[in-house]
Design an enzyme around this catalytic site. Structure first.
Site, PDB file in Angstrom:
ATOM      1  N   GLU A   1      -3.384   3.314   6.806  1.00  0.00           N
ATOM      2  CA  GLU A   1      -3.773   3.120   5.412  1.00  0.00           C
ATOM      3  C   GLU A   1      -4.305   4.026   4.511  1.00  0.00           C
ATOM      4  OE1 GLU A   1      -4.815  -0.756   3.850  1.00  0.00           O
ATOM      5  OE2 GLU A   1      -5.681   0.070   2.406  1.00  0.00           O
TER       6      GLU A   1
ATOM      7  N   ARG B   1       0.746  -1.254   0.120  1.00  0.00           N
ATOM      8  CA  ARG B   1       0.013  -0.190  -0.101  1.00  0.00           C
ATOM      9  C   ARG B   1       0.902   1.245  -0.121  1.00  0.00           C
ATOM     10  NH1 ARG B   1      -2.389  -3.824  -0.884  1.00  0.00           N
ATOM     11  NH2 ARG B   1      -3.875  -4.676   0.186  1.00  0.00           N
TER      12      ARG B   1
ATOM     13  N   SER C   1     -10.076  -0.331   4.824  1.00  0.00           N
ATOM     14  CA  SER C   1      -9.229  -0.330   5.980  1.00  0.00           C
ATOM     15  C   SER C   1      -8.585   1.078   6.356  1.00  0.00           C
ATOM     16  CB  SER C   1      -8.241  -1.545   5.619  1.00  0.00           C
ATOM     17  OG  SER C   1      -8.852  -2.857   5.585  1.00  0.00           O
TER      18      SER C   1
HETATM   19  C1  LIG Z   1     -15.644  -0.360   1.361  1.00  0.00           C
HETATM   20  C2  LIG Z   1     -14.146  -0.191   0.831  1.00  0.00           C
HETATM   21  C3  LIG Z   1     -13.445  -1.138   0.564  1.00  0.00           C
HETATM   22  C4  LIG Z   1     -12.076  -1.201   0.305  1.00  0.00           C
HETATM   23  N1  LIG Z   1     -11.131  -2.272  -0.050  1.00  0.00           N
HETATM   24  C5  LIG Z   1     -10.039  -2.065  -0.271  1.00  0.00           C
HETATM   25  C6  LIG Z   1      -9.066  -3.324  -0.673  1.00  0.00           C
HETATM   26  O1  LIG Z   1      -9.567  -4.501  -0.704  1.00  0.00           O
HETATM   27  N2  LIG Z   1      -7.750  -2.956  -0.955  1.00  0.00           N
HETATM   28  C7  LIG Z   1      -7.409  -1.701  -1.157  1.00  0.00           C
HETATM   29  O2  LIG Z   1      -6.026  -1.896  -1.640  1.00  0.00           O
HETATM   30  N3  LIG Z   1      -7.980  -0.736  -1.052  1.00  0.00           N
HETATM   31  C8  LIG Z   1      -9.302  -0.718  -0.468  1.00  0.00           C
HETATM   32  N4  LIG Z   1     -10.186   0.352  -0.162  1.00  0.00           N
HETATM   33  C9  LIG Z   1      -9.439   1.690  -0.377  1.00  0.00           C
HETATM   34  C10 LIG Z   1      -9.577   2.380  -1.882  1.00  0.00           C
HETATM   35  O3  LIG Z   1     -10.782   1.871  -2.558  1.00  0.00           O
HETATM   36  C11 LIG Z   1      -8.274   2.176  -2.290  1.00  0.00           C
HETATM   37  O4  LIG Z   1      -7.098   2.721  -1.715  1.00  0.00           O
HETATM   38  C12 LIG Z   1      -8.216   2.766  -3.788  1.00  0.00           C
HETATM   39  O5  LIG Z   1      -7.126   2.443  -4.604  1.00  0.00           O
HETATM   40  C13 LIG Z   1      -8.347   4.376  -3.689  1.00  0.00           C
HETATM   41  O6  LIG Z   1      -8.583   4.879  -5.184  1.00  0.00           O
HETATM   42  P1  LIG Z   1      -9.456   6.213  -5.197  1.00  0.00           P
HETATM   43  O7  LIG Z   1      -9.585   6.521  -6.563  1.00  0.00           O
HETATM   44  O8  LIG Z   1     -10.618   6.407  -4.514  1.00  0.00           O
HETATM   45  O9  LIG Z   1      -8.159   7.190  -4.809  1.00  0.00           O
HETATM   46  P2  LIG Z   1      -8.412   8.411  -3.661  1.00  0.00           P
HETATM   47  O10 LIG Z   1      -9.092   8.153  -2.297  1.00  0.00           O
HETATM   48  O11 LIG Z   1      -9.151   9.548  -4.326  1.00  0.00           O
HETATM   49  O12 LIG Z   1      -6.906   8.743  -3.331  1.00  0.00           O
HETATM   50  C14 LIG Z   1      -6.125   7.856  -2.822  1.00  0.00           C
HETATM   51  C15 LIG Z   1      -4.644   8.621  -2.888  1.00  0.00           C
HETATM   52  O13 LIG Z   1      -4.218   8.222  -4.039  1.00  0.00           O
HETATM   53  C16 LIG Z   1      -3.802   9.527  -4.707  1.00  0.00           C
HETATM   54  N5  LIG Z   1      -4.262   9.568  -6.318  1.00  0.00           N
HETATM   55  C17 LIG Z   1      -5.566   9.089  -6.643  1.00  0.00           C
HETATM   56  N6  LIG Z   1      -5.475   8.985  -7.974  1.00  0.00           N
HETATM   57  C18 LIG Z   1      -4.280   9.417  -8.467  1.00  0.00           C
HETATM   58  C19 LIG Z   1      -3.524   9.669  -9.640  1.00  0.00           C
HETATM   59  N7  LIG Z   1      -4.300   9.507 -10.834  1.00  0.00           N
HETATM   60  N8  LIG Z   1      -2.327   9.788  -9.880  1.00  0.00           N
HETATM   61  C20 LIG Z   1      -1.651  10.081  -8.525  1.00  0.00           C
HETATM   62  N9  LIG Z   1      -2.167  10.106  -7.328  1.00  0.00           N
HETATM   63  C21 LIG Z   1      -3.625   9.791  -7.389  1.00  0.00           C
HETATM   64  C22 LIG Z   1      -4.548  10.709  -4.125  1.00  0.00           C
HETATM   65  O14 LIG Z   1      -3.756  11.729  -3.891  1.00  0.00           O
HETATM   66  C23 LIG Z   1      -4.601  10.097  -2.725  1.00  0.00           C
HETATM   67  O15 LIG Z   1      -3.197  10.287  -1.870  1.00  0.00           O
HETATM   68  C24 LIG Z   1     -11.460   0.164   0.054  1.00  0.00           C
HETATM   69  C25 LIG Z   1     -12.254   1.257   0.179  1.00  0.00           C
HETATM   70  C26 LIG Z   1     -13.412   1.091   0.489  1.00  0.00           C
HETATM   71  C27 LIG Z   1     -14.443   2.348   0.890  1.00  0.00           C
END
Ligand SMILES: Cc1cc2nc3c(=O)[nH]c(=O)nc-3n(C[C@H](O)[C@H](O)[C@H](O)COP(=O)(O)OP(=O)(O)OC[C@H]3O[C@@H](n4cnc5c(N)ncnc54)[C@H](O)[C@@H]3O)c2cc1C
Length: 299
Positions: A290, A172, A220
Site C-alpha cells: 500500500e 487504494r 498499513s
Molecule cells: C498512523 C497512520 C495511519 C494511517 N491510516 C490510514 C487509513 O486509515 N486509511 C488510509 O487510506 N491511509 C492511511 N494512512 C496512509 C496515508 O495517510 C494515506 O495514504 C494518505 O492519503 C497519504 O496522504 P499524504 O498527503 O501523506 O500523501 P503522500 O504520502 O505525501 O503521498 C502518497 C502518494 O500520493 C501522491 N500524491 C500526494 N499528493 C498528491 C497530489 N496532490 N496529486 C497527485 N498525487 C499526489 C504522492 O506522489 C504519492 O504517490 C495512514 C498513515 C499513518 C502514518
C-alpha cells in the site's frame, strides 16, 4: 523557454538537497535534489511550464504513505500543500477543498456543517491530494465515493477540471491522465447522515488502542488481500516484533512497520520484503504494497 531549475525565478522557495526524512512520517529518506514550495498557483504554473521536460517531478503531500529510499529523489519534489488549504461550501451538500488541506480538517469542518458521512476522513493523517491519489479510506468510507469533480495541473502548468469518469478507481489505487496532479477536490455528502464529534472521538480512540500511533510509521504497509487481512496473515506468520536494523513489525498492529530506533529506509524496505516473502511462504498469499516506495538505492 525551458530552463534548468537553478536558473528559474520563482516567488516561492527552491531548496536543494532537502532531506526527505523531514517530510515523511517514517522520518527516513535521502535528499530531494530540488524541493519546490510554490507561493501560489500562478507560481506553480509558471514553474511547471518553464521546467525542462526531462526533469523528473515527484508530487509530495505530507509523506504519510511514502518510503523514500536513502539515495533520495532526483529532479524536483513539489510540495504544494501550504498554499492549497482552502475549504468552502459550494452548496448545502457540496464542499470544495484544496489538495493541501489535512483530511482531519475536512472531517471536522464537514461535521460542523452537518455533512456526512465525512468523519472517516479524520482517520487519514495525510492531505486531500494524497487521499485523492491513494483513494484513501477508513472505517468503511473511501475518498472517491464522495468525489464530484477534481482540478488537476499538468506538466505544462495547465489546469484541468475532471470528472470521476476520467479515472479508474480501486481499493487504494487511482489511475488517471498521465503527468497530472490534484490541486483541488469537490466532494458531495449525503443529506440524511448526521455525523457527530462524538462518533469521531470514539473512532480516534479506537485507533489509539489498536495502532502504534506515537511511533513513526506509514500506517498499513500492505493492502488487505481479498477476503482477509494483511495484519492477520503477518501475525499468524510469527512476524510481530521482527526487526531489521531500527525497523520493527509493530507488536500492536502487524501491518504497521515502525521506525523503532533510527532505522534507515533500507532497513524498512528490507523488512517489508522479508514480511512479503514470509507471508508468501507460510500462507501462499502474495501481499501488495500500500505504501509507495520511491527514490534511488544509495550508491
Ligand atoms: C498512523 C497512520 C495511519 C494511517 N491510516 C490510514 C487509513 O486509515 N486509511 C488510509 O487510506 N491511509 C492511511 N494512512 C496512509 C496515508 O495517510 C494515506 O495514504 C494518505 O492519503 C497519504 O496522504 P499524504 O498527503 O501523506 O500523501 P503522500 O504520502 O505525501 O503521498 C502518497 C502518494 O500520493 C501522491 N500524491 C500526494 N499528493 C498528491 C497530489 N496532490 N496529486 C497527485 N498525487 C499526489 C504522492 O506522489 C504519492 O504517490 C495512514 C498513515 C499513518 C502514518
Amino acid at each position: 523557454m525551458m530552463a534548468a531549475v537553478a536558473d528559474m525565478h520563482v516567488q516561492g522557495e527552491l531548496r536543494y538537497n532537502e532531506p526527505m526524512s523531514s517530510h515523511t512520517s517514517w522520518r527516513v529518506g535521502g535528499p530531494a535534489e530540488t524541493f519546490f514550495v510554490p507561493a501560489s498557483i500562478d507560481d506553480l504554473s509558471s514553474f511547471l511550464a518553464g521546467l525542462d521536460k526531462d526533469t523528473p517531478i515527484f508530487w509530495h503531500g505530507v509523506g504519510t504513505n511514502l518510503l523514500v529510499r536513502d539515495g533520495g529523489l532526483p529532479g524536483v519534489v513539489v510540495s504544494a500543500t501550504k498554499m492549497l488549504r482552502h475549504l468552502e461550501q459550494v452548496d448545502r451538500y457540496t464542499v470544495r477543498a484544496g489538495a493541501g488541506l489535512p483530511c482531519t480538517q475536512l472531517a471536522r469542518q464537514c461535521i460542523r456543517w452537518e455533512l456526512g458521512p465525512s468523519e472517516f476522513f479524520a482517520g487519514i493523517p495525510g492531505t486531500v491530494g494524497g487521499a485523492l491519489a491513494m483513494n484513501a479510506g477508513a472505517h468503511g468510507g473511501e475518498t472517491w465515493e464522495r468525489v464530484e469533480s477534481v482540478r488537476t495541473i499538468d506538466r505544462d502548468g495547465e489546469i484541468h477540471e475532471r470528472s470521476p469518469a476520467e479515472f479508474t478507481v480501486g481499493y487504494r489505487s487511482v489511475t488517471g491522465p498521465a503527468n497530472e496532479w490534484f490541486i483541488e477536490g469537490t466532494f458531495h455528502f449525503e443529506p440524511d447522515v448526521m455525523p457527530s464529534m462524538d462518533t469521531l472521538k470514539t473512532m480516534l480512540e479506537r485507533r489509539k488502542t489498536t495502532q502504534p500511533l506515537g511511533l513513526p510509521s506509514c500506517g498499513s504497509v500492505f493492502r488487505n488481500p481479498p477476503g482477509d487481512y494483511s495484519a492477520r496473515l503477518i501475525e499468524a506468520a510469527g512476524l510481530k516484533g521482527h526487526r531489521i536494523g531500527g525497523a520493527e513489525v509493530s507488536t500492536k498492529h502487524a501491518n504497521f512497520i515502525i521506525n523503532r530506533d533510527e532505522a534507515t529506509a533500507t532497513n524498512i524496505e528490507e523488512l517489508i520484503e522479508h514480511v512479503r516473502q514470509t507471508v508468501l511462504d507460510v500462507h501462499g498469499v502474495e501481499l501488495q504494497h500500500e505504501v509507495r516506495i520511491v527514490g534511488e538505492v544509495p550508491a
